[in-house]
Scaffold this active site. Structure first.
Site, PDB file in Angstrom:
ATOM      1  N   SER A  96       0.818  -1.224   0.000  1.00 52.96           N
ATOM      2  CA  SER A  96       0.000   0.000   0.000  1.00 52.96           C
ATOM      3  C   SER A  96       0.845   1.265   0.000  1.00 52.96           C
ATOM      4  CB  SER A  96      -0.917   0.024   1.239  1.00 52.96           C
ATOM      5  OG  SER A  96      -1.835  -1.030   1.216  1.00 52.96           O
TER       6      SER A  96
ATOM      7  N   HIS B 285       1.946  -4.569   9.457  1.00 50.13           N
ATOM      8  CA  HIS B 285       0.862  -4.994   8.552  1.00 50.13           C
ATOM      9  C   HIS B 285      -0.242  -5.705   9.330  1.00 50.13           C
ATOM     10  CE1 HIS B 285       3.352  -3.968   5.185  1.00 50.13           C
ATOM     11  NE2 HIS B 285       4.148  -5.005   5.257  1.00 50.13           N
TER      12      HIS B 285
END
Length: 291
Positions: A53, A104
């Site tokens: 991302s 994450h």
């Protein structure tokens, strides 16, 4: 005389923890358990992302905002246990403040001080700052596909079609189900400890994004400092620096574009994704640009 047979290398093994897959070589159950008790300090800055991302991009931006230094640094991931080294949670525990780290992890696996920061009454105490980077799932799916092919500790996808189905079914390493991970953190959007930044917005107006991030971190940027960040953290600069780094990070930056999914998705795959996206995002107020 028979030719000697070289055994094929063992495929990388994954460990499942609370329904999420992790590469066994650099994340262990012990570290995931320890993270649940990891103490978040008041002046920590934590970057939260679903993989692919823009983790490294944001890490460099934040590092340069906080320090004003031009050199790139290797990000420290809270849940990781690099082969032959101490677990990251021990490294971080021994790191003097202020600390910068990323994760994450899904919201329910994060340390309590990160998942639900406690407001301090004193205005003189800095409070933990959490920056959540969000990116549209179609481009993440494509980026993850190429990333898995370049790193030996991850399983090489059998095919694009297989990878696409696995992504939609939530069978991805590190973050698990994309929608579970993103929406789990999105529930913190009204908490002042959190800033949510979209990858697509950073691409669209990098200067404004950097200013927004700096304001959240309570750092005033001179024109010189701002220009240093804009120049050294452009995707082209990042790609060049990482490619020349001589480390496993040299393949992190690929295209970095918005809308690359169109070069991979069939019409059927796109429709299937869109349906899942509408179902999971309905009523959340979270929307993405896909091109």
């Amino acid at each position: 005389m028979a030719l000697s047979q070289h055994p094929l290398p063992e495929p990388p093994s994954y460990m499942e923890y609370q329904g999420i897959l992790f590469p066994a070589i650099n994340i262990k159950q012990e570290s995931l358990e320890a993270v649940k008790m990891f103490e978040i300090r008041d002046d920590d800055v934590v970057i939260v992302t679903y993989p692919k991302s823009g983790t490294n991009w944001m890490y460099e931006v934040v590092h340069k905002i906080l320090t004003g230094k031009k050199e790139n640094i290797t990000p420290v991931g809270l849940e990781f246990w690099p082969p032959g080294k101490q677990p990251s949670y021990i490294q971080l525990r021994e790191t003097p403040s202020p600390r910068l780290m990323y994760t994450h992890l899904q919201h329910q696996l994060a340390p309590p001080g990160l998942a639900a920061p406690v407001n301090k009454l004193s205005h003189n105490i800095l409070q933990v700052k959490v920056i959540v980077v969000l990116r549209n799932p179609k481009d993440i799916c494509v980026s993850f596909y190429h990333y898995c092919q370049k790193h030996a500790y991850l399983k090489n996808p059998e095919s694009w079609e297989h990878h696409n189905r696995d992504f939609l079914d939530g069978k991805m390493v590190f973050g698990g189900d994309y929608f579970d991970q993103v929406l789990g953190w999105w529930q913190m959007r009204n908490d002042p400890h959190f800033l949510f930044v979209k990858y697509e917005d950073m691409k669209k107006d990098f200067r404004s994004s950097v200013k927004t991030i700096a304001a959240f971190l309570e750092k005033e940027l001179t024109d010189e400092h701002l220009n240093l960040i804009l120049n050294s953290c452009s995707l082209e600069s990042m790609r060049k620096a990482l490619t020349e780094s001589g480390t496993s990070r040299n393949t992190i930056v690929r295209k970095g574009m918005v809308g690359d999914w169109k070069n991979h998705f069939s019409a059927e795959e796109s429709a299937r994704f869109d349906q899942k996206y509408r179902e999971r995002m309905a009523g959340t107020g979270l929307e993405f640009d896909f091109e």
